[in-house]
Design a protein around this motif. Sequence first.
Motif, PDB file in Angstrom:
ATOM      1  N   PRO A 229       0.790  -1.235   0.000  1.00  0.00           N
ATOM      2  CA  PRO A 229       0.000   0.000   0.000  1.00  0.00           C
ATOM      3  C   PRO A 229       0.824   1.289   0.000  1.00  0.00           C
ATOM      4  O   PRO A 229       0.467   2.250  -0.673  1.00  0.00           O
ATOM      5  CB  PRO A 229      -0.846  -0.121   1.269  1.00  0.00           C
ATOM      6  N   ASP A 230       1.928   1.328   0.742  1.00  0.00           N
ATOM      7  CA  ASP A 230       2.700   2.571   0.782  1.00  0.00           C
ATOM      8  C   ASP A 230       3.346   2.867  -0.567  1.00  0.00           C
ATOM      9  O   ASP A 230       3.458   4.032  -0.975  1.00  0.00           O
ATOM     10  CB  ASP A 230       3.760   2.519   1.885  1.00  0.00           C
ATOM     11  N   LYS A 231       3.742   1.832  -1.287  1.00  0.00           N
ATOM     12  CA  LYS A 231       4.363   2.030  -2.593  1.00  0.00           C
ATOM     13  C   LYS A 231       3.338   2.519  -3.617  1.00  0.00           C
ATOM     14  O   LYS A 231       3.602   3.456  -4.386  1.00  0.00           O
ATOM     15  CB  LYS A 231       4.997   0.733  -3.074  1.00  0.00           C
ATOM     16  N   LEU A 232       2.152   1.913  -3.622  1.00  0.00           N
ATOM     17  CA  LEU A 232       1.114   2.348  -4.557  1.00  0.00           C
ATOM     18  C   LEU A 232       0.649   3.754  -4.218  1.00  0.00           C
ATOM     19  O   LEU A 232       0.455   4.592  -5.112  1.00  0.00           O
ATOM     20  CB  LEU A 232      -0.066   1.375  -4.526  1.00  0.00           C
ATOM     21  N   LEU A 233       0.485   4.034  -2.932  1.00  0.00           N
ATOM     22  CA  LEU A 233       0.050   5.365  -2.527  1.00  0.00           C
ATOM     23  C   LEU A 233       1.065   6.421  -2.963  1.00  0.00           C
ATOM     24  O   LEU A 233       0.698   7.516  -3.391  1.00  0.00           O
ATOM     25  CB  LEU A 233      -0.149   5.431  -1.010  1.00  0.00           C
ATOM     26  N   ASN A 234       2.334   6.089  -2.876  1.00  0.00           N
ATOM     27  CA  ASN A 234       3.371   7.027  -3.303  1.00  0.00           C
ATOM     28  C   ASN A 234       3.219   7.358  -4.789  1.00  0.00           C
ATOM     29  O   ASN A 234       3.350   8.514  -5.205  1.00  0.00           O
ATOM     30  CB  ASN A 234       4.749   6.435  -3.021  1.00  0.00           C
ATOM     31  N   GLU A 264      -7.711   3.456  -3.191  1.00  0.00           N
ATOM     32  CA  GLU A 264      -6.558   2.566  -3.122  1.00  0.00           C
ATOM     33  C   GLU A 264      -6.885   1.291  -2.343  1.00  0.00           C
ATOM     34  O   GLU A 264      -6.527   0.189  -2.750  1.00  0.00           O
ATOM     35  CB  GLU A 264      -5.363   3.261  -2.472  1.00  0.00           C
ATOM     36  N   LYS A 265      -7.569   1.441  -1.222  1.00  0.00           N
ATOM     37  CA  LYS A 265      -7.927   0.265  -0.426  1.00  0.00           C
ATOM     38  C   LYS A 265      -8.785  -0.704  -1.227  1.00  0.00           C
ATOM     39  O   LYS A 265      -8.663  -1.935  -1.101  1.00  0.00           O
ATOM     40  CB  LYS A 265      -8.657   0.687   0.844  1.00  0.00           C
ATOM     41  N   SER A 266      -9.645  -0.161  -2.098  1.00  0.00           N
ATOM     42  CA  SER A 266     -10.516  -1.025  -2.897  1.00  0.00           C
ATOM     43  C   SER A 266      -9.723  -1.882  -3.881  1.00  0.00           C
ATOM     44  O   SER A 266     -10.151  -2.974  -4.260  1.00  0.00           O
ATOM     45  CB  SER A 266     -11.560  -0.186  -3.647  1.00  0.00           C
ATOM     46  N   PHE A 435      -4.818   3.771   8.465  1.00  0.00           N
ATOM     47  CA  PHE A 435      -6.027   3.464   7.700  1.00  0.00           C
ATOM     48  C   PHE A 435      -5.944   2.070   7.100  1.00  0.00           C
ATOM     49  O   PHE A 435      -6.895   1.278   7.201  1.00  0.00           O
ATOM     50  CB  PHE A 435      -6.217   4.501   6.598  1.00  0.00           C
ATOM     51  N   PHE A 436      -4.816   1.741   6.485  1.00  0.00           N
ATOM     52  CA  PHE A 436      -4.688   0.438   5.834  1.00  0.00           C
ATOM     53  C   PHE A 436      -4.656  -0.711   6.844  1.00  0.00           C
ATOM     54  O   PHE A 436      -5.008  -1.843   6.503  1.00  0.00           O
ATOM     55  CB  PHE A 436      -3.449   0.411   4.946  1.00  0.00           C
ATOM     56  N   SER A 437      -4.279  -0.421   8.081  1.00  0.00           N
ATOM     57  CA  SER A 437      -4.290  -1.459   9.117  1.00  0.00           C
ATOM     58  C   SER A 437      -5.632  -1.539   9.828  1.00  0.00           C
ATOM     59  O   SER A 437      -5.841  -2.392  10.690  1.00  0.00           O
ATOM     60  CB  SER A 437      -3.182  -1.189  10.141  1.00  0.00           C
ATOM     61  N   GLY A 438      -6.572  -0.641   9.481  1.00  0.00           N
ATOM     62  CA  GLY A 438      -7.902  -0.674  10.075  1.00  0.00           C
ATOM     63  C   GLY A 438      -8.022   0.072  11.385  1.00  0.00           C
ATOM     64  O   GLY A 438      -9.079   0.034  12.028  1.00  0.00           O
ATOM     65  N   VAL A 445      -7.825   9.993   9.061  1.00  0.00           N
ATOM     66  CA  VAL A 445      -6.465  10.181   8.540  1.00  0.00           C
ATOM     67  C   VAL A 445      -6.378  11.481   7.758  1.00  0.00           C
ATOM     68  O   VAL A 445      -5.417  12.245   7.897  1.00  0.00           O
ATOM     69  CB  VAL A 445      -6.059   8.983   7.656  1.00  0.00           C
ATOM     70  N   ALA A 446      -7.366  11.762   6.917  1.00  0.00           N
ATOM     71  CA  ALA A 446      -7.352  12.978   6.107  1.00  0.00           C
ATOM     72  C   ALA A 446      -7.334  14.223   6.984  1.00  0.00           C
ATOM     73  O   ALA A 446      -6.633  15.208   6.664  1.00  0.00           O
ATOM     74  CB  ALA A 446      -8.559  12.999   5.173  1.00  0.00           C
TER      75      ALA A 446
END
Length: 459
Positions: A229-234, A264-266, A435-438, A445-446
């Motif tokens: 997730p961190d790589k895609l978010l970047n 992204e989570k989806s 967020f990605f860890s729930g 987060v925003a």
Amino acid sequence: MFTRRVRPLLLAFVIVSVLALTACSGTKERPAGTSTGSGSTAEPVNNGEQVTLTMSIKQSSRLLDLAKQQYEAANPNVTIEIKEYSAASTMNGKTVIGGKPDPQDDEKFVNSINAELMGGNAADIIAMDGSLPYQKYADKKLFEDLNGYMNEQNGFDPSQYYTNLFKALEYNGGLYTIPIRVQLNFLMGNSSAIAGTNIDDSKWTWNDFKTAAEEITEAGEYAFVNMPPDKLLNRMLESSFGKLFDTQNKTIDTQAIIDLLNLEKSFYDDQLVTGDRVDANLGIFQTFGVSQYDERILFMLTQMAYEGQAHYYTLPSENETRGASFRSDLQMAVNSKSEHKEAAWDFILYLLSEEVQSSRDLMGFSVNKNAEQKRLDQLGADGAGGTTVDGQAVSLQAPAPENVEKIKAYLENAAFYAEGDLRIRNIVLEESMAFFSGQKTAKEVANIVKGKVETYLQE
């Protein structure tokens, strides 16, 4: 059995090998000793008076070292002092071309330059790699607006350059940093898997990308593999930075951040992307950057990936501005408090000259059109060759004309800079993990990101 093939280790080996090859030689020509750095006048730099120019850079390079030597030789009254803040990556005592930077070096460099600029004792020229927040320095009037120097009287002919690249870096009506070399950002996709899908990469968003991914992925396949997730978010942040953060007005679009995080989570919830280290052959797309026309780096990848069925796409973006995105790990800015602004510009202009820009040590696309054509001509003159990779014979050849035209079009139409304010990017990446860890919602987060980024922008 899946037949959509890619050889990631082989591709990586080829890229590193060719980068090492291209670093082996450099131009030997002397620059013109003039006040324009390009030979259009006969006036000496600084009216012939002795001047010492200082440059701050995280890590110097063969290109800059040679340019310094040649410029000083042509301008005996000028001395250039280059101050480095980190050592080059090494292995067994040898410099590693393209070595992965240490995040601590980035932080050290940013903090050091911040302190020097605010303290009024910074170098005349600040060489940036994309980690420095040039917009903040512009707001505080710490960087000179280079638009005022970019005219014929100062030896600058805009027709010689890809001025769209300069335009993309403008901020609040001014140009405070100028790229010396650039890298284009792309997606490489399996055209056999994508065939028949209605993709218009001239205007697609990350939502459009998801729709396409849902249509083309088969059971057990993914749009991206080995993409945590961190790589895609970047990647998503880099291509959509302007939509999320208005650094000029110091505002943050929290709803856009919420939407981006949920989108992204989806990708992961719908099993379109996996962060697991699985067989790379199961991925339909890869993200990568292109820095040269050389067939050995660029078009050879197309031949080797997906059994020769690779195709290039621009990155999806939420920005209103469209076109290919680019990065620049070598940009020049002039300290507004420098006592040698004209001399600093003259050296920068020399770095933009055809002589320097056509050097094999540039390690990126030229921003000078004539220089880029000269490099292309040299590729053609070099002719075909061969090498061995992993015991396999590989043909090396000059790029085909149609491929050259394709990349040239991308370069001429590159419209937005993949912004990388290190502090803002790190805030988003660090806070989003909850967020990605729930542990937190996208809205929570925003709001945290909004508070921290706005505080940072107001500092």
